[in-house]
Enzyme design. Structure first.
Site, PDB file in Angstrom:
ATOM      1  N   TYR A   1       9.232 -10.505  -9.664  1.00 41.43           N
ATOM      2  CA  TYR A   1       8.733 -10.444  -8.289  1.00 41.43           C
ATOM      3  C   TYR A   1       7.316 -11.024  -8.228  1.00 41.43           C
ATOM      4  O   TYR A   1       6.997 -11.829  -7.353  1.00 41.43           O
ATOM      5  CB  TYR A   1       8.757  -8.999  -7.788  1.00 41.43           C
ATOM      6  CG  TYR A   1       8.167  -8.838  -6.414  1.00 41.43           C
ATOM      7  CD1 TYR A   1       8.871  -9.248  -5.286  1.00 41.43           C
ATOM      8  CD2 TYR A   1       6.899  -8.305  -6.243  1.00 41.43           C
ATOM      9  CE1 TYR A   1       8.325  -9.114  -4.014  1.00 41.43           C
ATOM     10  CE2 TYR A   1       6.345  -8.165  -4.979  1.00 41.43           C
ATOM     11  CZ  TYR A   1       7.063  -8.573  -3.875  1.00 41.43           C
ATOM     12  OH  TYR A   1       6.511  -8.451  -2.631  1.00 41.43           O
TER      13      TYR A   1
ATOM     14  N   GLU B   1      10.619  -2.800   2.091  1.00 43.73           N
ATOM     15  CA  GLU B   1       9.360  -2.037   2.214  1.00 43.73           C
ATOM     16  C   GLU B   1       9.614  -0.685   2.869  1.00 43.73           C
ATOM     17  O   GLU B   1       9.033   0.320   2.474  1.00 43.73           O
ATOM     18  CB  GLU B   1       8.329  -2.831   3.015  1.00 43.73           C
ATOM     19  CG  GLU B   1       7.770  -4.030   2.285  1.00 43.73           C
ATOM     20  CD  GLU B   1       6.750  -3.695   1.217  1.00 43.73           C
ATOM     21  OE1 GLU B   1       6.305  -2.532   1.126  1.00 43.73           O
ATOM     22  OE2 GLU B   1       6.383  -4.606   0.467  1.00 43.73           O
TER      23      GLU B   1
ATOM     24  N   TRP C   1       7.901   0.529  -6.081  1.00 40.33           N
ATOM     25  CA  TRP C   1       8.449  -0.784  -5.748  1.00 40.33           C
ATOM     26  C   TRP C   1       9.480  -1.196  -6.799  1.00 40.33           C
ATOM     27  O   TRP C   1      10.492  -1.809  -6.486  1.00 40.33           O
ATOM     28  CB  TRP C   1       7.318  -1.799  -5.630  1.00 40.33           C
ATOM     29  CG  TRP C   1       7.732  -3.123  -5.097  1.00 40.33           C
ATOM     30  CD1 TRP C   1       7.525  -4.338  -5.689  1.00 40.33           C
ATOM     31  CD2 TRP C   1       8.419  -3.418  -3.864  1.00 40.33           C
ATOM     32  NE1 TRP C   1       8.034  -5.348  -4.902  1.00 40.33           N
ATOM     33  CE2 TRP C   1       8.583  -4.802  -3.777  1.00 40.33           C
ATOM     34  CE3 TRP C   1       8.909  -2.620  -2.829  1.00 40.33           C
ATOM     35  CZ2 TRP C   1       9.226  -5.424  -2.712  1.00 40.33           C
ATOM     36  CZ3 TRP C   1       9.549  -3.237  -1.758  1.00 40.33           C
ATOM     37  CH2 TRP C   1       9.696  -4.617  -1.716  1.00 40.33           C
TER      38      TRP C   1
END
Length: 117
Positions: free
Chosen positions: A15, A37, A45
């Site tokens: 990412y 999100e 995350w």
């Protein structure tokens, strides 16, 4: 240079290297980030990135119109069986946010234009 947080696992590193801090203008991608999100609230995350493919399969690769048109029955089924975070509010937010994005697209021409204007 890689940020220290991205060294924790391969999902975060990928990412970081491919997406982090890069401007995006594709409405589908931006909707995907909105959904992920929202799912991340209260979680790491990394947890969400590990379920990303499950989200893509479950929510039609983030096809905004298809997500906006999901039925209550489909939403209930996702809460029982899908490989996503099974919080009812987070699941329902996908449909609500898709509808909001469609309204924004109608008014602004695109979600990206709205976000970046």
């Amino acid at each position: 240079m890689i940020c220290p947080w991205a060294l924790k696992d391969e999902f975060l590193k990928t990412y970081h290297d491919e997406e982090w801090c890069r401007p995006h203008h594709d409405d589908t991608y931006l909707f995907e980030m909105l959904v992920l999100e929202g799912a991340q609230a209260g979680l790491s995350w990394s947890t969400i990135l590990k379920r990303r493919e499950g989200y893509r399969k479950t929510f039609f690769h983030f096809d905004i119109s298809r997500c906006a048109g999901m039925t209550d029955e489909e939403m209930e089924e996702i809460g029982r069986t899908a490989p996503v975070i099974r919080n009812r509010r987070k699941i329902n937010s996908v449909r609500q946010n898709a509808r909001a994005v469609l309204a924004i697209q109608k008014e602004w021409g695109s979600f990206s234009r709205y976000l970046w204007h």
